[in-house]
Design a protein around this motif. Structure first.
Motif, PDB file in Angstrom:
ATOM      1  N   LYS A 148       5.501  -7.506   7.574  1.00  0.00           N
ATOM      2  CA  LYS A 148       4.359  -6.900   6.639  1.00  0.00           C
ATOM      3  C   LYS A 148       4.452  -5.282   7.277  1.00  0.00           C
ATOM      4  CE  LYS A 148       1.488 -10.776   5.863  1.00  0.00           C
ATOM      5  NZ  LYS A 148      -0.039 -11.258   6.068  1.00  0.00           N
ATOM      6  N   SER A 149       3.964  -4.637   6.092  1.00  0.00           N
ATOM      7  CA  SER A 149       3.587  -3.425   6.405  1.00  0.00           C
ATOM      8  C   SER A 149       4.809  -2.562   6.772  1.00  0.00           C
ATOM      9  CB  SER A 149       2.199  -3.026   7.296  1.00  0.00           C
ATOM     10  OG  SER A 149       1.109  -3.681   6.512  1.00  0.00           O
ATOM     11  N   ILE A 150       5.833  -2.456   6.612  1.00  0.00           N
ATOM     12  CA  ILE A 150       6.957  -1.600   7.013  1.00  0.00           C
ATOM     13  C   ILE A 150       6.998  -0.308   6.211  1.00  0.00           C
ATOM     14  CG2 ILE A 150       9.441  -1.632   7.270  1.00  0.00           C
ATOM     15  CD1 ILE A 150       9.293  -4.646   6.840  1.00  0.00           C
ATOM     16  N   PRO A 151       7.046   0.738   6.929  1.00  0.00           N
ATOM     17  CA  PRO A 151       7.222   1.971   6.337  1.00  0.00           C
ATOM     18  C   PRO A 151       8.371   2.116   5.553  1.00  0.00           C
ATOM     19  CG  PRO A 151       6.871   2.095   8.821  1.00  0.00           C
ATOM     20  CD  PRO A 151       7.123   0.669   8.595  1.00  0.00           C
ATOM     21  N   VAL A 171      14.663  -0.420   4.075  1.00  0.00           N
ATOM     22  CA  VAL A 171      16.053  -0.958   3.500  1.00  0.00           C
ATOM     23  C   VAL A 171      16.939  -1.468   4.845  1.00  0.00           C
ATOM     24  CG1 VAL A 171      18.239  -0.399   2.783  1.00  0.00           C
ATOM     25  CG2 VAL A 171      16.055   0.713   1.620  1.00  0.00           C
ATOM     26  N   ASP A 172      16.606  -0.646   6.098  1.00  0.00           N
ATOM     27  CA  ASP A 172      17.181  -1.469   7.192  1.00  0.00           C
ATOM     28  C   ASP A 172      16.681  -2.673   7.605  1.00  0.00           C
ATOM     29  OD1 ASP A 172      19.006   0.768   7.410  1.00  0.00           O
ATOM     30  OD2 ASP A 172      17.831   2.044   8.896  1.00  0.00           O
ATOM     31  N   SER A 173      15.433  -2.802   7.529  1.00  0.00           N
ATOM     32  CA  SER A 173      14.700  -4.142   7.956  1.00  0.00           C
ATOM     33  C   SER A 173      15.161  -5.123   6.891  1.00  0.00           C
ATOM     34  CB  SER A 173      13.251  -3.881   7.967  1.00  0.00           C
ATOM     35  OG  SER A 173      12.630  -3.072   8.900  1.00  0.00           O
ATOM     36  N   LEU A 174      15.387  -4.776   5.754  1.00  0.00           N
ATOM     37  CA  LEU A 174      15.690  -5.745   4.834  1.00  0.00           C
ATOM     38  C   LEU A 174      17.170  -6.177   4.999  1.00  0.00           C
ATOM     39  CD1 LEU A 174      15.616  -7.327   2.018  1.00  0.00           C
ATOM     40  CD2 LEU A 174      16.686  -5.395   0.652  1.00  0.00           C
ATOM     41  N   LEU A 179       8.309  -7.555   3.052  1.00  0.00           N
ATOM     42  CA  LEU A 179       9.404  -8.382   2.906  1.00  0.00           C
ATOM     43  C   LEU A 179       9.414  -9.626   2.856  1.00  0.00           C
ATOM     44  CD1 LEU A 179      12.010  -6.431   5.211  1.00  0.00           C
ATOM     45  CD2 LEU A 179      11.470  -5.897   2.667  1.00  0.00           C
ATOM     46  N   TYR A 180       9.814 -10.324   1.863  1.00  0.00           N
ATOM     47  CA  TYR A 180       9.662 -12.065   1.614  1.00  0.00           C
ATOM     48  C   TYR A 180      11.149 -12.491   1.947  1.00  0.00           C
ATOM     49  CZ  TYR A 180       5.290 -11.290  -0.566  1.00  0.00           C
ATOM     50  OH  TYR A 180       3.916 -10.954  -1.125  1.00  0.00           O
ATOM     51  N   TYR A 181      10.832 -13.709   2.358  1.00  0.00           N
ATOM     52  CA  TYR A 181      12.354 -14.602   2.303  1.00  0.00           C
ATOM     53  C   TYR A 181      11.528 -15.995   1.416  1.00  0.00           C
ATOM     54  CZ  TYR A 181      15.506 -18.207   3.224  1.00  0.00           C
ATOM     55  OH  TYR A 181      16.652 -19.444   3.182  1.00  0.00           O
ATOM     56  N   GLY A 182      12.294 -15.840   0.149  1.00  0.00           N
ATOM     57  CA  GLY A 182      11.655 -16.752  -0.974  1.00  0.00           C
ATOM     58  C   GLY A 182      10.448 -16.533  -1.293  1.00  0.00           C
ATOM     59  N   ILE A 207       0.736  -1.147  -0.188  1.00  0.00           N
ATOM     60  CA  ILE A 207      -0.028  -0.072  -0.029  1.00  0.00           C
ATOM     61  C   ILE A 207       0.902   1.071  -0.054  1.00  0.00           C
ATOM     62  CG2 ILE A 207      -1.882  -1.129   1.266  1.00  0.00           C
ATOM     63  CD1 ILE A 207      -0.946   0.089   3.795  1.00  0.00           C
ATOM     64  N   PRO A 208       0.469   2.287  -0.498  1.00  0.00           N
ATOM     65  CA  PRO A 208       1.231   3.601  -0.398  1.00  0.00           C
ATOM     66  C   PRO A 208       1.788   3.859   0.867  1.00  0.00           C
ATOM     67  CG  PRO A 208      -0.879   4.008  -1.519  1.00  0.00           C
ATOM     68  CD  PRO A 208      -1.085   2.630  -0.940  1.00  0.00           C
ATOM     69  N   GLY A 209       3.275   3.850   0.943  1.00  0.00           N
ATOM     70  CA  GLY A 209       4.171   4.156   2.275  1.00  0.00           C
ATOM     71  C   GLY A 209       4.522   3.057   2.813  1.00  0.00           C
TER      72      GLY A 209
END
Length: 751
Positions: free
Chosen positions: A717-720, A725-728, A708-711, A702-704
């Motif tokens: 979910k729903s990370i700002p 990028v830091d969460s990745l 993130l997926y693993y495989g 959704i906007p904003g």
């Protein structure tokens, strides 16, 4: 007279105004031919359709014979003969020029912004523009875009990109000239990977009922209005139904498309093209070849739209596109192309147009010089199996304990990079820079091999033995298993200890492989003009490596294929390096040339590495750039991974974040992780399916916000956007695939 929607009426009046013609006259005559046959006179259910016999049962082989021909001619570049497909003012097919197309990245609901971008693309030279249509709002906007373009004097056809929405596709067909459907999600659009169990062919076929129900209204609309359609299968978004039955395979892609084509054909609708896109060029090439082969045996002649999906940006995106698209164009396959880059669509034109130009220059029926080169290739029998991919892996040199250096590192089993070096690069003050260009780590001035160090260097001339500084640098490279390849005649003048002596095949046969003083291994050059008997003598010479350097006046593609046929039949297991010569100083042109020339052989599974040599007066590239480009080619051909692999969609009206900016941030943060694949997808349409080959996925939801997926699994979910990028990075660390960026040279020395 047929009933036209307000969308169509607006477009008709726009045409009339801009072209000063009676637009209704053409539509009346064209539609009159089909309105006498109503939908009820065609099959109305899956049970009534004459489906293509299945592969798994063997019925297709029994009725049509085995898969065979996939291109017009194996030994001459000729375009595969196709029917003509009409799309507004342009035509697809073998009797027409290759159509260049792109996709708008604006929000389709932004009519003015979309119109401005489409006009810029048309002014660049594109023949067709695809736009995103998510729902009724975008369908209304598409009609307004079409009308506005007509009023501004632009008749460039528009293609509506449809996913999940059969009813909206039927609606927007009133307004645009072409509809693209994805068989993986047009009717079976669930983004899950639930495995289904089919007890029989009949069980699998029973699911065709809802596909037929979803497709028939659109097919009737397109037939009535003479709209074009693209049946566009994507490797990453096959339906769970197809995945369960055929697997994530080229065969599954082809069979998925054939089902939808059967529905079209049942309604006597033939104004469609196929595409078989994948982010992996090897999968893409195999899928298109298999589809072409199926069309040949079924007696079909529908045009092909070529593209490598989610190719990325910059030279890497161009290289990957050139490998996939260039390979197929060299086969004579392809009637329209799109180079998908994570850049503004206007920037796609130059590589798209250049690939089309290269293709046209290769055609034996269009270019007499190309015909002469192909005719000059000695006769051979092409035995390649296009139904399966198998790479010939040449053997690397074996370590000999009696030799002063370890020759086993002169080549890599995963794909080798050879750099061309001149004596000037070994002059005083340049040596440390040369080590850097070669990709070496250094400690106290000494070179060491790293993951992306050139495996060997080639020198046409060498510094004299009196130049102790230069000779010491060469010795240090040899001591860390960087091979030094030098023409034998140069070594005979002034020996270089532990060098690899390079000889032409004829010379090597005459000398029975005898090495000059100081050399420890033999490399041979093949120019493609040797007869079969001479080529067969390679085995007795037992060289450490073979270079293919096809002489002027012979087709590089066909002569190289002939060489590999003989090498395979004679069980010659030596590694083969493609020697590519270029006189360009343009980075984009180099990527397109290299991908379309060497890449098309590597996608056959033929070749173990590359050596790029600049020729002419203007040597515009540093060894470092050529090394990086060479490794990009190998990685693009799924051989040797030396950096993070990025699968990034090219952006469109569905994209929920700034794709170019985000891709740049992710590349900067994670680009040092060889063996890791990160997919960056602007929306759920392009993920998780399109990133099925990736280790990690970054998908706009959704906007904003991103997921993130693993495989194939959503794990966060729903990370700002600001935190994503830091969460990745944290996610990559969590799964044990993170490495810190290597420390500076001084810290390495201390360690």
């Amino acid at each position: 007279m047929p009933n036209f929607s307000s969308f169509t009426v607006a477009a008709i009046f726009a045409v009339s105004a801009t072209q000063n013609v009676d637009a209704f006259a053409g539509l009346n005559s064209r539609n009159g031919a089909v309105t006498s046959l109503r939908m009820s006179e065609y099959p109305t259910s899956a049970d009534d359709i004459l489906w293509t016999p299945t592969v798994k049962s063997g019925d297709r082989d029994e009725q049509f014979g085995p898969v065979g021909q996939y291109c017009a001619d194996l030994y001459t570049v000729l375009r595969r003969k196709t029917r003509t497909v009409d799309c507004g003012p342009i035509k697809f097919g073998s009797e027409h020029p290759i159509v260049r197309q792109t996709m708008a990245t604006t929000n389709t609901a932004d009519v003015q912004g979309s119109v401005e971008q489409i006009m810029r693309c048309a002014d660049k030279g594109f023949d067709l523009i695809r736009i995103t249509v998510q729902g009724k709002r975008e369908a209304n906007a598409a009609a307004n875009i079409r009308e506005t373009l007509f009023k501004k004097g632009y008749d460039i056809p528009l293609c509506a990109d449809m996913h999940f929405q059969p009813k909206v596709a039927n609606l927007v067909a009133d307004a645009v000239e072409k509809i693209r459907i994805n068989p993986g999600n047009f009717a079976d659009g669930r983004k899950d990977f639930e495995e289904k169990v089919y007890e029989s062919e009949a069980d699998y076929a029973s699911d065709r009922a809802y596909l037929t129900e979803a497709m028939l209204p659109l097919v009737e609309k397109c037939r009535t209005l003479n709209r074009a359609m693209r049946i566009g299968t994507n490797h990453g978004s096959l339906s769970s139904r197809v995945l369960s039955y055929y697997g994530d395979t080229p065969r599954g892609m082809v069979e998925s498309a054939l089902e939808f084509a059967d529905i079209c054909r049942s309604q006597d609708y033939h104004n469609f093209v196929f595409s078989m896109k994948a982010s992996n060029p090897l999968v893409m090439v195999q899928s298109y070849r298999l589809l072409a082969a199926e069309q040949y045996r079924l007696g079909w002649d529908y045009p092909l739209h070529l593209g490598v999906t989610e190719a990325g940006e910059g030279e890497d995106g161009r290289m990957k596109s050139a490998v996939g698209i260039g390979t197929l164009l060299a086969d004579g396959l392809g009637d329209t192309i799109r180079v998908s880059l994570t850049e503004d669509p206007e920037f796609e034109y130059e590589p798209c147009n250049r690939l089309a130009e290269i293709s046209e220059s290769r055609g034996a029926d269009k270019n007499p010089e190309a015909a002469k080169r192909q005719e000059a290739t000695k006769t051979y029998i092409d035995t390649r199996d296009i139904t399966a991919f198998a790479r010939r892996k040449g053997e690397t040199p074996v370590k000999d304990e009696e030799e002063p250096v370890d020759a086993s590192g002169f080549l890599s089993a995963d794909g080798s990079v050879i750099l061309v070096i001149t004596p000037e690069m070994l002059s005083s003050g340049n040596i440390q820079y040369l080590y850097q260009d070669l990709g070496c780590k250094t400690a106290v001035g000494m070179p060491f091999k790293d993951i992306a160090t050139a495996d060997s260097i080639f020198m046409r001339t060498i510094p004299p033995s009196t130049d102790t500084e230069a000779r010491t640098a060469l010795r240090r490279l040899l001591e860390v298993s960087v091979g030094v390849i030098v023409p034998a005649e140069e070594l005979e003048k002034d020996p270089l200890p532990n060098a690899v002596a390079l000889m032409g095949l004829t010379e090597a046969v005459e000398k029975e492989g005898k090495l000059p003083e100081g050399a420890i291994r033999l490399a041979i050059v093949i120019n493609g003009d040797e007869d079969d008997a001479t080529l067969k003598k390679i085995k007795s010479l037992d060289p450490a490596m073979i270079f293919i350097d096809i002489k002027e006046g012979i087709s590089n593609l066909h002569a190289s294929r002939r060489i590999f046929e003989i090498i395979r039949s004679e069980e010659i297991n030596t590694a083969v390096i493609h020697h590519f010569k270029t006189d360009t100083n343009d980075t984009n042109e180099l990527a397109l040339q290299l991908g379309g020339t060497v890449g098309c052989l590597l996608t056959d599974g033929n070749g173990d590495g590359v050596m790029i040599e600049q020729v002419g007066k203007d040597l515009g590239f540093s060894p470092n750039y050529l090394r990086s480009t060479s490794f990009s080619l190998l990685q693009g051909c799924r051989m040797r991974n030396t950096k993070t692999e990025f699968v990034s969609c090219p952006s469109c009206g569905r994209t929920l974040f700034d794709l170019q900016e985000t891709t740049a941030k992710i590349t900067e943060a994670t680009g040092h992780l060889p063996g890791v694949t990160v997919a960056i997808m602007g929306c759920i349409v392009n993920g998780p399916g399109e990133m099925a080959d990736a280790d990690f996925g970054y998908v706009g939801t959704i906007p904003g916000k991103v997921d993130l997926y693993y495989g194939k699994e959503v794990v966060r979910k729903s990370i700002p956007n600001d935190d994503a990028v830091d969460s990745l990075i944290e996610l990559i660390k969590e799964y044990g695939m993170w490495k810190e960026v290597e420390e500076a040279e001084e810290e390495l020395v201390a360690a």
